[in-house]
Design a protein around this motif. Structure first.
Motif, PDB file in Angstrom:
ATOM      1  N   LEU A 277       1.005  -1.228   0.051  1.00  0.00           N
ATOM      2  CA  LEU A 277      -0.123  -0.090  -0.042  1.00  0.00           C
ATOM      3  C   LEU A 277       0.837   1.050  -0.031  1.00  0.00           C
ATOM      4  CD1 LEU A 277      -2.839  -0.734   2.527  1.00  0.00           C
ATOM      5  CD2 LEU A 277      -2.938  -0.242   0.130  1.00  0.00           C
TER       6      LEU A 277
ATOM      7  N   VAL B 111      -2.836   7.074   1.693  1.00  0.00           N
ATOM      8  CA  VAL B 111      -2.367   5.981   2.552  1.00  0.00           C
ATOM      9  C   VAL B 111      -1.695   6.557   3.769  1.00  0.00           C
ATOM     10  CG1 VAL B 111      -0.900   3.914   3.112  1.00  0.00           C
ATOM     11  CG2 VAL B 111      -1.768   4.357   0.612  1.00  0.00           C
TER      12      VAL B 111
ATOM     13  N   ASP C 171     -11.444   7.328   0.560  1.00  0.00           N
ATOM     14  CA  ASP C 171     -10.653   6.255  -0.112  1.00  0.00           C
ATOM     15  C   ASP C 171      -9.558   6.174   0.313  1.00  0.00           C
ATOM     16  OD1 ASP C 171      -9.267   8.571  -1.242  1.00  0.00           O
ATOM     17  OD2 ASP C 171      -9.205   7.663  -3.355  1.00  0.00           O
TER      18      ASP C 171
ATOM     19  N   LYS D  72      -6.642   4.841   2.566  1.00  0.00           N
ATOM     20  CA  LYS D  72      -6.191   3.579   3.460  1.00  0.00           C
ATOM     21  C   LYS D  72      -5.552   3.963   4.789  1.00  0.00           C
ATOM     22  CE  LYS D  72      -7.626   0.286   0.851  1.00  0.00           C
ATOM     23  NZ  LYS D  72      -8.884  -0.264   1.013  1.00  0.00           N
TER      24      LYS D  72
ATOM     25  N   ASP E  31      -7.885   0.347   8.439  1.00  0.00           N
ATOM     26  CA  ASP E  31      -8.062  -0.861   7.404  1.00  0.00           C
ATOM     27  C   ASP E  31      -6.916  -1.913   7.977  1.00  0.00           C
ATOM     28  OD1 ASP E  31      -9.766   0.414   5.297  1.00  0.00           O
ATOM     29  OD2 ASP E  31      -8.173   1.817   5.711  1.00  0.00           O
TER      30      ASP E  31
END
Ligand code: TPP
Length: 572
Positions: A220, A286, A306, A308, A329
């Motif tokens: 990620l 992220v 959206d 993470k 997450d």
């Protein structure tokens, strides 16, 4: 090779104190009462017989004792013991206990327990208070905030109990433990007491994160356009300092230290993008939240739907908080330094593919880094001559007199963008539960642990008073701990005022020039308080006098070895 040590003809108190010394408890921060009689006897005996016991520190208030233990741990990594007087002393120590608990600082917090026998047994009741201080469950008042609690039943179990308390406190997530010590038990005599040294009980080794989850996180982060690391307390573990610096630098991951309790990355590190979430948070795709219970405020801060979010640390879910709804997450449970190192290695698999993106990001972050610091410099220039004195100017002047090894305690509006830290474990804000009154004790504990280093305590005027200043100055004198104390004296509880106005911008309080219960302007000469301990005190109102006053304070501390309070009248 562990060996057995046998003590002959001792009281449980004698055995207990000998054991604490053997287990690395250097100091015993104490606020005494009638329950201490057996321990005072032990300490007097140790003076005569020259047996090894922890060094007692007389703390006139429990708040000082608890925060000294915290400060000492933050510098040495070794928990210390505090002992207070039965239920009432426990109550007074609770503020520090809550800070230790929320800050994951191990402390062996102990209290006497009023005698329960009305006659007969040694140590039995001898005063009216031995009835009125009895409780059904003394530990009940703090059980929520300790990792373990117990009441010592007899001398035979001493070694097991003390080792259990210390190993649990020192295992991640670390935290305080509580042991109550009934006076009759401490007074019992034992023909022999045998223990093993070194201890056969050890704290849990630092944990590594789950391998699969790390792979996922690495993928990620490597695929992110705008990754962001947010931390508040990674720097509690000095090993996390270089682990974070290496990781962030290698992959061009910007770090925001939000409402930080420690410095986790050097001030001038290319990935240190400051102390405000905006503007990086709103673009982040992220987010790696490292050792931060509150990475942002859901009601105010914008986070992409959206994005993470990964939480990492010894307790990534911060399970001690009843309500915490930040998206998660992936949760990586691990010791922080180890986790960062594993992530660093795992990301290497993606490094080649992500190189272009990383290089591009590094270039743009370099621009942001410079713009941020240009802004900070301009701000300082614009306020440096202001009266009342601006906190930015005070911070800058503290930066001028400090060295790389100086330890700075923050319980003030010290502005981190105007002060440089280049080494780990040099900035502490011990108020993890925001239990004010932590700074004075923490500074003393840090100084006790590092007598050759300069310790600068910074406090608001409100915080200084919460810190039981006469108690702190007393300990400073008793233990020869010359700390330089700087007061950001805005003559109010600004935080309370800000919260009131924030709640109702058009309200009566917002329009008031003198909101009730927010001002502390009836007295302001706090520099005089340190005089009771023969310290050096000075009040400053002119910005041009801040540097010379700090230098005089520094001289008092370093040359004359006196405590010093520089009381600076400042704006909010
Ligand atoms: C033990 C405790 N009591 C009360 C508070 C609530 N509180 C939070 S900030 C604050 C004001 C602190 O005053 P000061 O140190 O002068 O700093 P300022 O807010 O003026 O910058 C208070 C009373 C607290 N955090 N801890």
């Amino acid at each position: 090779m562990p060996t057995k040590i046998t003590l002959k003809n001792v009281t449980v108190s004698d055995a207990y104190m000998a054991l604490l010394a053997d287990r690395g408890i250097d100091y015993w921060f104490a606020n005494a009462g009638t329950d201490f009689a057996p321990v005072v006897e032990t300490l007097a005996k140790a003076q005569v017989l020259e047996t090894k016991v922890p060094k007692p520190v007389t703390c006139p208030h429990e708040n000082t004792a608890m925060h000294m233990a915290i400060g000492y741990f933050l510098v040495t990594g070794r928990p210390q013991a505090v002992m207070v007087h039965v239920n009432v002393g426990t109550a007074n120590g609770m503020n520090g206990l809550l800070n230790a608990a929320r800050g994951h600082v191990p402390v062996l917090f102990t209290a006497g327990r009023t005698p329960t026998n009305e006659d007969g047994l040694a140590g039995h009741r001898s005063l009216d208070i031995h009835w009125t201080q009895e409780m059904f469950d003394q530990a009940g008042m703090l059980r929520e905030s300790v990792k373990w609690d117990y009441e010592l039943r007899n001398g035979q179990q001493l070694e097991t109990v003390v080792d259990r308390a210390l190993t649990i406190a020192k295992s991640e997530p670390m935290g305080p433990v509580y042991l109550s010590l009934p006076r009759e038990v401490l007074s019992q005599t034992m023909a022999e007491f045998t223990y093993t040294t070194p201890s056969r009980q050890h704290a849990a080794a630092p944990a590594f994160p789950n391998g699969e989850a790390v792979e996922e996180v690495a993928a990620l982060l490597a695929g992110a356009e705008n990754p962001l690391i947010i931390t508040s307390s990674a720097g509690r573990d000095p090993k996390a300092w270089s682990a974070l610096a290496d990781f962030a630098e290698r992959y061009a991951l910007p770090v925001i230290q939000y409402r930080n309790r420690y410095m986790s990355i050097p001030s001038n590190h290319p990935m240190n993008l400051g102390y405000e979430l905006s503007p990086l948070l709103e673009n982040a795709d992220v987010i790696l939240a490292v050792d931060v219970p509150v990475p942002w405020l859901p009601a105010y801060d914008k986070v992409r739907d959206d994005a993470k979010v990964i939480h990492m640390g010894p307790d990534p879910l911060h399970g001690y908080v009843p309500v915490r709804g930040h998206p998660c997450d992936i949760a990586l449970a691990c010791a922080t330094a180890e986790g960062l190192r594993v992530l660093n290695e795992t990301m290497a698999e993606h490094e080649g593919r992500a190189k272009l993106r990383i290089d591009k990001r590094r270039a743009s972050l370099a621009e942001s880094w410079k713009t941020l610091r240009d802004g900070w410099r301009k701000k300082l220039e614009s306020v440096k001559a202001e009266t009342p004195i601006h906190p930015a100017w005070i911070t800058h002047c503290i930066n001028e007199i400090k060295g790389a090894d100086t330890i700075v305690i923050k319980e003030s509006p010290l502005m981190q963008e105007h002060i440089d830290f280049s080494k780990p474990a040099t900035m502490f804000n011990a108020g993890a539960a925001s239990g004010l009154g932590h700074g004075l004790g923490c500074a003393l504990g840090a100084k006790l642990a590092a007598r050759d280093r300069l310790v600068i305590g910074t406090h608001g005027d409100g915080s200084y008073m919460f810190g039981n200043p006469i108690s702190a100055h007393y300990v400073g004198a008793e233990q020869d701990l010359p700390v330089l104390t700087v007061l950001f004296n805005n003559q109010r509880w600004q935080a309370v005022r800000r919260a009131t106005v924030g709640l109702n911008r058009e309200g009566f309080a917002a329009k008031s020039q003198h909101q009730p219960i927010t001002f502390l302007d009836s007295i302001s000469n706090y520099q005089k308080a340190v005089e009771v301990a023969d310290g050096y005190g000075e009040k400053v109102t002119d910005p041009a006098e801040v540097m010379p006053a700090l230098e005089r304070g520094l001289r008092a501390v370093t040359v004359e070895k006196r405590q010093s309070v520089i009381n600076i009248i400042c704006s909010a």
